[in-house]
Write an enzyme that holds these catalytic residues in place. Structure first.
Site, PDB file in Angstrom:
ATOM      1  N   GLU A  43     108.264  88.765 119.936  1.00  0.00           N
ATOM      2  CA  GLU A  43     107.474  87.517 119.917  1.00  0.00           C
ATOM      3  C   GLU A  43     108.293  86.322 120.410  1.00  0.00           C
ATOM      4  O   GLU A  43     109.171  85.832 119.704  1.00  0.00           O
ATOM      5  CB  GLU A  43     106.945  87.252 118.505  1.00  0.00           C
ATOM      6  CG  GLU A  43     105.971  88.291 118.003  1.00  0.00           C
ATOM      7  CD  GLU A  43     104.697  88.368 118.847  1.00  0.00           C
ATOM      8  OE1 GLU A  43     104.212  87.324 119.317  1.00  0.00           O
ATOM      9  OE2 GLU A  43     104.197  89.490 119.041  1.00  0.00           O
ATOM     10  N   GLU A  84     103.996  82.653 111.526  1.00  0.00           N
ATOM     11  CA  GLU A  84     104.192  83.489 112.724  1.00  0.00           C
ATOM     12  C   GLU A  84     104.281  84.968 112.334  1.00  0.00           C
ATOM     13  O   GLU A  84     103.772  85.842 113.042  1.00  0.00           O
ATOM     14  CB  GLU A  84     105.469  83.038 113.455  1.00  0.00           C
ATOM     15  CG  GLU A  84     105.605  83.549 114.871  1.00  0.00           C
ATOM     16  CD  GLU A  84     104.486  83.149 115.821  1.00  0.00           C
ATOM     17  OE1 GLU A  84     104.139  81.968 115.874  1.00  0.00           O
ATOM     18  OE2 GLU A  84     103.942  84.050 116.490  1.00  0.00           O
ATOM     19  N   GLU A  91      97.696  90.441 114.476  1.00  0.00           N
ATOM     20  CA  GLU A  91      97.526  90.943 115.852  1.00  0.00           C
ATOM     21  C   GLU A  91      97.741  92.453 115.914  1.00  0.00           C
ATOM     22  O   GLU A  91      96.961  93.179 116.547  1.00  0.00           O
ATOM     23  CB  GLU A  91      98.525  90.257 116.784  1.00  0.00           C
ATOM     24  CG  GLU A  91      98.134  88.851 117.176  1.00  0.00           C
ATOM     25  CD  GLU A  91      99.213  88.147 117.973  1.00  0.00           C
ATOM     26  OE1 GLU A  91      99.036  86.963 118.255  1.00  0.00           O
ATOM     27  OE2 GLU A  91     100.239  88.794 118.301  1.00  0.00           O
ATOM     28  N   ASP A 111      92.217  84.708 116.968  1.00  0.00           N
ATOM     29  CA  ASP A 111      92.169  83.254 117.202  1.00  0.00           C
ATOM     30  C   ASP A 111      92.402  82.472 115.911  1.00  0.00           C
ATOM     31  O   ASP A 111      93.092  81.450 115.913  1.00  0.00           O
ATOM     32  CB  ASP A 111      90.828  82.851 117.842  1.00  0.00           C
ATOM     33  CG  ASP A 111      90.733  83.326 119.280  1.00  0.00           C
ATOM     34  OD1 ASP A 111      91.758  83.793 119.803  1.00  0.00           O
ATOM     35  OD2 ASP A 111      89.640  83.239 119.868  1.00  0.00           O
TER      36      ASP A 111
HETATM   37  N1  LIG Z   1      90.080  93.442 121.145  1.00  0.00           N
HETATM   38  C1  LIG Z   1      89.721  92.176 121.417  1.00  0.00           C
HETATM   39  N2  LIG Z   1      88.425  91.827 121.400  1.00  0.00           N
HETATM   40  C2  LIG Z   1      88.049  90.557 121.670  1.00  0.00           C
HETATM   41  N3  LIG Z   1      88.895  89.555 121.997  1.00  0.00           N
HETATM   42  C3  LIG Z   1      90.211  89.843 122.024  1.00  0.00           C
HETATM   43  C4  LIG Z   1      90.697  91.148 121.741  1.00  0.00           C
HETATM   44  N4  LIG Z   1      92.049  91.143 121.854  1.00  0.00           N
HETATM   45  C5  LIG Z   1      92.372  89.882 122.173  1.00  0.00           C
HETATM   46  N5  LIG Z   1      91.284  89.100 122.275  1.00  0.00           N
HETATM   47  C6  LIG Z   1      91.266  87.665 122.639  1.00  0.00           C
HETATM   48  O1  LIG Z   1      92.251  87.458 123.614  1.00  0.00           O
HETATM   49  C7  LIG Z   1      93.222  86.518 123.152  1.00  0.00           C
HETATM   50  C8  LIG Z   1      94.590  86.983 123.593  1.00  0.00           C
HETATM   51  O2  LIG Z   1      94.878  88.216 122.944  1.00  0.00           O
HETATM   52  P1  LIG Z   1      96.319  88.862 123.032  1.00  0.00           P
HETATM   53  O3  LIG Z   1      96.367  89.982 122.080  1.00  0.00           O
HETATM   54  O4  LIG Z   1      96.708  89.141 124.420  1.00  0.00           O
HETATM   55  O5  LIG Z   1      97.160  87.597 122.684  1.00  0.00           O
HETATM   56  P2  LIG Z   1      98.091  87.299 121.508  1.00  0.00           P
HETATM   57  O6  LIG Z   1      98.730  88.571 121.081  1.00  0.00           O
HETATM   58  O7  LIG Z   1      97.334  86.457 120.534  1.00  0.00           O
HETATM   59  O8  LIG Z   1      99.174  86.420 122.208  1.00  0.00           O
HETATM   60  P3  LIG Z   1     100.670  86.198 121.727  1.00  0.00           P
HETATM   61  O9  LIG Z   1     101.292  87.563 121.584  1.00  0.00           O
HETATM   62  O10 LIG Z   1     101.254  85.390 122.843  1.00  0.00           O
HETATM   63  O11 LIG Z   1     100.574  85.463 120.404  1.00  0.00           O
HETATM   64  C9  LIG Z   1      93.045  86.462 121.642  1.00  0.00           C
HETATM   65  O12 LIG Z   1      93.420  85.202 121.117  1.00  0.00           O
HETATM   66  C10 LIG Z   1      91.564  86.737 121.478  1.00  0.00           C
HETATM   67  O13 LIG Z   1      90.805  85.553 121.663  1.00  0.00           O
END
Ligand SMILES: Nc1ncnc2c1ncn2[C@@H]1O[C@H](COP(=O)(O)OP(=O)(O)OP(=O)(O)O)[C@@H](O)[C@H]1O
Length: 155
Positions: A43, A84, A91, A111
């Site tokens: 991260e 965090e 996640e 989100d």
């Molecule tokens: N399986 C899913 N279904 C619907 N929306 C998703 C899904 N996975 C991710 N998202 C959306 O895409 C965005 C980015 O997801 P991603 O997992 O790539 O980022 P992240 O892990 O939050 O980023 P970082 O690792 O930089 O904190 C999320 O904030 C969410 O809005």
């Protein structure tokens, strides 16, 4: 966090592996340290929070914060670091549950978790401004009413 690391996606050969419980305190400690190592390696935001923490430590030592101010600084920094950790856990669990499928609830969970970090960072910024501003003004020889009021609280 989706598919940044092939090793964490789980291969078919892993399905036969048995989960071993932490049989000793030292084994539990080793796994906890491994968790800290993983979040630091994976991260980028966590590395930024840690570097910012060290920067605040150096500035605080330079300006000579008092004990009460150090407590607030510690609360601010560790609130962000904890949020965090929570964000990364959410996640990972979401990715595990939905795998690579789109689901509105997965998006909502990620989100909201990211929003939690943003709230924690805002809290950190507000606390740091309140704590540091009298020291910074006085460092430059400027005494303001506000800095005096804040300083009188910390005496
Ligand atoms: N399986 C899913 N279904 C619907 N929306 C998703 C899904 N996975 C991710 N998202 C959306 O895409 C965005 C980015 O997801 P991603 O997992 O790539 O980022 P992240 O892990 O939050 O980023 P970082 O690792 O930089 O904190 C999320 O904030 C969410 O809005």
């Amino acid at each position: 966090m989706a598919s940044k690391d092939k090793k964490l996606e789980g291969a078919p050969k892993d399905y036969n592996k048995k989960v071993q419980r932490n049989s000793t305190f030292f084994r539990a400690m080793k796994n906890s340290l491994h968790g800290i190592w993983l979040i630091l390696v994976r991260e980028r935001n966590m590395r930024i929070h840690i570097m910012l923490g060290f920067f605040i430590l150096v500035v605080g030592l330079h300006l000579g914060l008092n004990r009460a101010d150090w407590l607030w600084v510690a609360v601010a920094v560790f609130t962000v670091i904890s949020s965090e950790f929570l964000n990364t856990i959410i996640e990972a669990v979401v990715d595990l549950v939905v795998e690579k499928r789109y689901h509105p609830l997965a998006g909502l969970a990620k989100d909201v978790a990211a929003g939690g970090v943003l709230v924690a960072v805002s809290f950190e910024i507000i606390l740091l401004i309140i704590v540091f501003q009298p020291y910074i003004w006085r460092h430059f020889g400027i005494v303001t009413n506000f800095s005096e009021i804040i300083h009188s609280f910390s005496k």
